[in-house]
Scaffold this motif. Sequence first.
Motif, PDB file in Angstrom:
ATOM      1  N   ASP A  86       1.041  -1.133   0.038  1.00  0.00           N
ATOM      2  CA  ASP A  86       0.099   0.170   0.060  1.00  0.00           C
ATOM      3  C   ASP A  86       1.158   1.306   0.058  1.00  0.00           C
ATOM      4  O   ASP A  86       2.201   1.333  -0.144  1.00  0.00           O
ATOM      5  CB  ASP A  86      -0.972  -0.036   1.290  1.00  0.00           C
ATOM      6  N   ILE A  87       0.173   2.278   0.280  1.00  0.00           N
ATOM      7  CA  ILE A  87       0.953   3.723  -0.015  1.00  0.00           C
ATOM      8  C   ILE A  87       2.186   3.634   1.207  1.00  0.00           C
ATOM      9  O   ILE A  87       3.247   4.202   0.939  1.00  0.00           O
ATOM     10  CB  ILE A  87       0.101   4.946   0.029  1.00  0.00           C
ATOM     11  N   ALA A  88       1.731   3.422   2.266  1.00  0.00           N
ATOM     12  CA  ALA A  88       2.751   3.159   3.646  1.00  0.00           C
ATOM     13  C   ALA A  88       3.710   2.429   3.306  1.00  0.00           C
ATOM     14  O   ALA A  88       5.008   2.845   3.626  1.00  0.00           O
ATOM     15  CB  ALA A  88       2.120   3.196   4.817  1.00  0.00           C
ATOM     16  N   GLY A  89       3.535   1.276   2.749  1.00  0.00           N
ATOM     17  CA  GLY A  89       4.632   0.256   2.398  1.00  0.00           C
ATOM     18  C   GLY A  89       5.411   0.671   1.235  1.00  0.00           C
ATOM     19  O   GLY A  89       6.618   0.467   1.287  1.00  0.00           O
ATOM     20  N   VAL A  90       4.861   1.254   0.204  1.00  0.00           N
ATOM     21  CA  VAL A  90       5.632   1.669  -0.903  1.00  0.00           C
ATOM     22  C   VAL A  90       6.572   2.879  -0.252  1.00  0.00           C
ATOM     23  O   VAL A  90       7.740   2.836  -0.536  1.00  0.00           O
ATOM     24  CB  VAL A  90       4.775   2.376  -1.942  1.00  0.00           C
ATOM     25  N   GLU A  95      12.228   4.291   0.860  1.00  0.00           N
ATOM     26  CA  GLU A  95      13.454   4.672   1.752  1.00  0.00           C
ATOM     27  C   GLU A  95      14.302   3.719   1.865  1.00  0.00           C
ATOM     28  O   GLU A  95      15.710   4.089   1.659  1.00  0.00           O
ATOM     29  CB  GLU A  95      12.967   4.926   3.220  1.00  0.00           C
ATOM     30  N   MET A  96      14.248   2.321   1.906  1.00  0.00           N
ATOM     31  CA  MET A  96      15.348   1.495   1.888  1.00  0.00           C
ATOM     32  C   MET A  96      16.208   1.454   0.441  1.00  0.00           C
ATOM     33  O   MET A  96      17.234   1.357   0.576  1.00  0.00           O
ATOM     34  CB  MET A  96      14.780   0.047   2.372  1.00  0.00           C
ATOM     35  N   PHE A  97      15.100   1.189  -0.387  1.00  0.00           N
ATOM     36  CA  PHE A  97      15.783   1.093  -1.736  1.00  0.00           C
ATOM     37  C   PHE A  97      16.871   2.390  -2.271  1.00  0.00           C
ATOM     38  O   PHE A  97      17.823   1.992  -2.968  1.00  0.00           O
ATOM     39  CB  PHE A  97      14.659   0.806  -2.823  1.00  0.00           C
ATOM     40  N   LEU A  98      16.232   3.299  -1.907  1.00  0.00           N
ATOM     41  CA  LEU A  98      16.932   4.693  -2.213  1.00  0.00           C
ATOM     42  C   LEU A  98      18.033   5.030  -1.398  1.00  0.00           C
ATOM     43  O   LEU A  98      18.578   6.167  -1.305  1.00  0.00           O
ATOM     44  CB  LEU A  98      15.923   5.815  -2.465  1.00  0.00           C
ATOM     45  N   ASN A  99      18.121   4.337  -0.139  1.00  0.00           N
ATOM     46  CA  ASN A  99      18.946   4.499   0.710  1.00  0.00           C
ATOM     47  C   ASN A  99      18.724   6.051   1.458  1.00  0.00           C
ATOM     48  O   ASN A  99      19.844   6.892   1.832  1.00  0.00           O
ATOM     49  CB  ASN A  99      20.523   4.530   0.387  1.00  0.00           C
ATOM     50  N   LEU A 100      17.519   6.463   1.807  1.00  0.00           N
ATOM     51  CA  LEU A 100      17.370   7.798   2.481  1.00  0.00           C
ATOM     52  C   LEU A 100      17.345   7.588   3.879  1.00  0.00           C
ATOM     53  O   LEU A 100      16.185   6.623   4.466  1.00  0.00           O
ATOM     54  CB  LEU A 100      15.890   8.093   1.926  1.00  0.00           C
ATOM     55  N   LYS A 101      17.993   7.627   4.696  1.00  0.00           N
ATOM     56  CA  LYS A 101      18.118   7.458   6.034  1.00  0.00           C
ATOM     57  C   LYS A 101      17.359   8.339   7.184  1.00  0.00           C
ATOM     58  O   LYS A 101      17.274   8.032   8.171  1.00  0.00           O
ATOM     59  CB  LYS A 101      19.830   7.061   6.581  1.00  0.00           C
ATOM     60  N   GLU A 102      17.331   9.629   6.822  1.00  0.00           N
ATOM     61  CA  GLU A 102      16.892  10.614   7.432  1.00  0.00           C
ATOM     62  C   GLU A 102      15.581  11.399   6.759  1.00  0.00           C
ATOM     63  O   GLU A 102      15.856  12.571   6.625  1.00  0.00           O
ATOM     64  CB  GLU A 102      17.922  11.538   7.910  1.00  0.00           C
ATOM     65  N   PRO A 103      14.748  10.729   6.370  1.00  0.00           N
ATOM     66  CA  PRO A 103      13.695  11.487   5.674  1.00  0.00           C
ATOM     67  C   PRO A 103      12.781  12.434   6.608  1.00  0.00           C
ATOM     68  O   PRO A 103      12.073  13.201   6.339  1.00  0.00           O
ATOM     69  CB  PRO A 103      12.798  10.351   4.941  1.00  0.00           C
ATOM     70  N   LEU A 104      12.598  12.034   8.120  1.00  0.00           N
ATOM     71  CA  LEU A 104      12.163  12.813   8.863  1.00  0.00           C
ATOM     72  C   LEU A 104      12.636  14.054   9.547  1.00  0.00           C
ATOM     73  O   LEU A 104      11.783  15.020   9.938  1.00  0.00           O
ATOM     74  CB  LEU A 104      11.553  11.846  10.027  1.00  0.00           C
ATOM     75  N   LEU A 107      15.175  17.859   5.195  1.00  0.00           N
ATOM     76  CA  LEU A 107      14.190  18.301   3.895  1.00  0.00           C
ATOM     77  C   LEU A 107      14.493  17.764   2.799  1.00  0.00           C
ATOM     78  O   LEU A 107      13.783  17.778   2.007  1.00  0.00           O
ATOM     79  CB  LEU A 107      14.294  20.057   4.117  1.00  0.00           C
ATOM     80  N   LYS A 108      15.698  17.744   2.117  1.00  0.00           N
ATOM     81  CA  LYS A 108      16.074  17.127   0.905  1.00  0.00           C
ATOM     82  C   LYS A 108      15.561  15.778   0.676  1.00  0.00           C
ATOM     83  O   LYS A 108      14.961  15.395  -0.351  1.00  0.00           O
ATOM     84  CB  LYS A 108      17.768  17.305   0.854  1.00  0.00           C
ATOM     85  N   GLN A 109      15.782  14.950   1.795  1.00  0.00           N
ATOM     86  CA  GLN A 109      15.674  13.579   1.699  1.00  0.00           C
ATOM     87  C   GLN A 109      14.115  13.331   1.784  1.00  0.00           C
ATOM     88  O   GLN A 109      13.393  12.614   1.050  1.00  0.00           O
ATOM     89  CB  GLN A 109      16.227  12.674   2.713  1.00  0.00           C
ATOM     90  N   ALA A 110      13.235  14.298   2.440  1.00  0.00           N
ATOM     91  CA  ALA A 110      11.904  14.085   2.548  1.00  0.00           C
ATOM     92  C   ALA A 110      11.218  14.362   1.046  1.00  0.00           C
ATOM     93  O   ALA A 110      10.212  13.916   0.621  1.00  0.00           O
ATOM     94  CB  ALA A 110      11.267  15.014   3.604  1.00  0.00           C
ATOM     95  N   VAL A 117       7.840   8.531  -4.503  1.00  0.00           N
ATOM     96  CA  VAL A 117       6.506   7.560  -4.300  1.00  0.00           C
ATOM     97  C   VAL A 117       5.417   8.157  -4.933  1.00  0.00           C
ATOM     98  O   VAL A 117       4.498   7.428  -5.280  1.00  0.00           O
ATOM     99  CB  VAL A 117       6.351   7.920  -2.541  1.00  0.00           C
ATOM    100  N   SER A 118       5.500   9.579  -5.062  1.00  0.00           N
ATOM    101  CA  SER A 118       4.137  10.147  -5.966  1.00  0.00           C
ATOM    102  C   SER A 118       4.173   9.599  -7.527  1.00  0.00           C
ATOM    103  O   SER A 118       3.162   9.272  -7.912  1.00  0.00           O
ATOM    104  CB  SER A 118       4.334  11.584  -5.761  1.00  0.00           C
ATOM    105  N   GLY A 119       5.353   9.723  -7.848  1.00  0.00           N
ATOM    106  CA  GLY A 119       5.432   9.339  -9.224  1.00  0.00           C
ATOM    107  C   GLY A 119       5.066   7.759  -9.518  1.00  0.00           C
ATOM    108  O   GLY A 119       4.420   7.219 -10.400  1.00  0.00           O
ATOM    109  N   PHE A 120       5.736   7.092  -8.665  1.00  0.00           N
ATOM    110  CA  PHE A 120       5.151   5.578  -8.695  1.00  0.00           C
ATOM    111  C   PHE A 120       3.782   5.236  -8.466  1.00  0.00           C
ATOM    112  O   PHE A 120       3.128   4.270  -9.159  1.00  0.00           O
ATOM    113  CB  PHE A 120       6.031   4.676  -7.589  1.00  0.00           C
ATOM    114  N   TRP A 121       3.137   5.905  -7.463  1.00  0.00           N
ATOM    115  CA  TRP A 121       1.677   5.757  -7.229  1.00  0.00           C
ATOM    116  C   TRP A 121       0.831   6.204  -8.331  1.00  0.00           C
ATOM    117  O   TRP A 121      -0.058   5.517  -8.647  1.00  0.00           O
ATOM    118  CB  TRP A 121       1.372   6.335  -5.831  1.00  0.00           C
ATOM    119  N   TRP A 122       1.241   7.116  -9.050  1.00  0.00           N
ATOM    120  CA  TRP A 122       0.546   7.739 -10.022  1.00  0.00           C
ATOM    121  C   TRP A 122       0.632   6.508 -11.377  1.00  0.00           C
ATOM    122  O   TRP A 122      -0.322   6.470 -11.777  1.00  0.00           O
ATOM    123  CB  TRP A 122       1.276   8.985 -10.579  1.00  0.00           C
ATOM    124  N   ALA A 123       1.719   6.256 -11.324  1.00  0.00           N
ATOM    125  CA  ALA A 123       1.930   5.300 -12.596  1.00  0.00           C
ATOM    126  C   ALA A 123       1.072   3.892 -12.178  1.00  0.00           C
ATOM    127  O   ALA A 123       0.315   3.205 -13.164  1.00  0.00           O
ATOM    128  CB  ALA A 123       3.509   4.942 -13.171  1.00  0.00           C
TER     129      ALA A 123
END
Length: 331
Positions: A86-90, A95-104, A107-110, A117-123
């Motif tokens: 689902d959207i939360a799982g995506v 985060e894990m696939f793109l190695n984003l460790k500090e999205p919270l 600002l850049k990682q978020a 995520v928005s692009g993938f969910w749209w497609a």
Amino acid sequence: MSGSARPSHPKGHPGSSPRSHHVPARKISTGSADMLRAVVMAAKKNKAKEKEKGASRQDEDAVKEEEAMAWKLLSLTQINILLEQDIAGVQSYMEMFLNLKEPLTSLKQAALLDYYVSGFWWAKALDFTPVQLGGLLTLLNMLMNNIETQHMTLEDNIQELRNAMAGIGRRNSEKSGGFEFFTVEQAKAIINYLKISIFQHYTLYEFLFYTPREEIVLGDENVVELVKPADSPFPAPLEEGLANDIYSKFIAQIPGEEDATKEMEGGVPLEEEAEAETIVDPLTGYTIEDVQMVLGQITGEMLSGIQTEINERLQTQQEAYSARIDKLKKA
């Protein structure tokens, strides 16, 4: 020679019957032909299998070449994992696939996480195939890298998108960007999506990558005061009310130590000092008459002052009443 004797014939005579163990010539030629046919058929089958393998390999290589741009960012296995979420799982797996460790906290990682995520969910909502989903993510990554690393302007990045979309809907096109697995309708939808997602906010993404930001450290310090043991006074006095050395020396002492300090202070017990001191009465030397006289003077002074104040107030009220009476007479 007797009449019963058989005439002897020379060796090799037509009438003779020589013994022979050779296989007839007809049987030898027939068996050899069958074996030859079997060998030829097996060779043809092997050759056909090799041709099929070669063709399948060529097809696989062709498919890999056609889908090469789909797996630049994520693999087919990762795309299939995202399709099951689902959207939360995506968001979590991205985060894990793109190695984003500090999205919270970053600002850049978020912003990047929300972008992918928005692009993938749209497609996914448009029923893109795994290959097409991978290709879209590759395209998003290419445009974002152009901003971050190449510092491309908006016009140059739009030109890069145009070059990438070249060849879609055409077979064997000389100009190909490697995204031929998209249809013409999908390409139009992708361009419209990129227009409202990245190109419309291009200045914000440039600000995100080029402008240094101050790191704001948010914290909350809580001071917890624990109850001290019963053998020491609690609570302690305020620091601004009493010096720490005075408090430590005279107040913050265990009762046993305090008694010992009192006993040893000056080498003489405090009880003996108290007995040695004589209490002096401040009224010593005065008689009752003297006291009455002093009290009478004080009382007279106080009463005279009060009488004067009362007279002044009465005079003021009398003047006020007189003024009112005059006004009433005139009226």
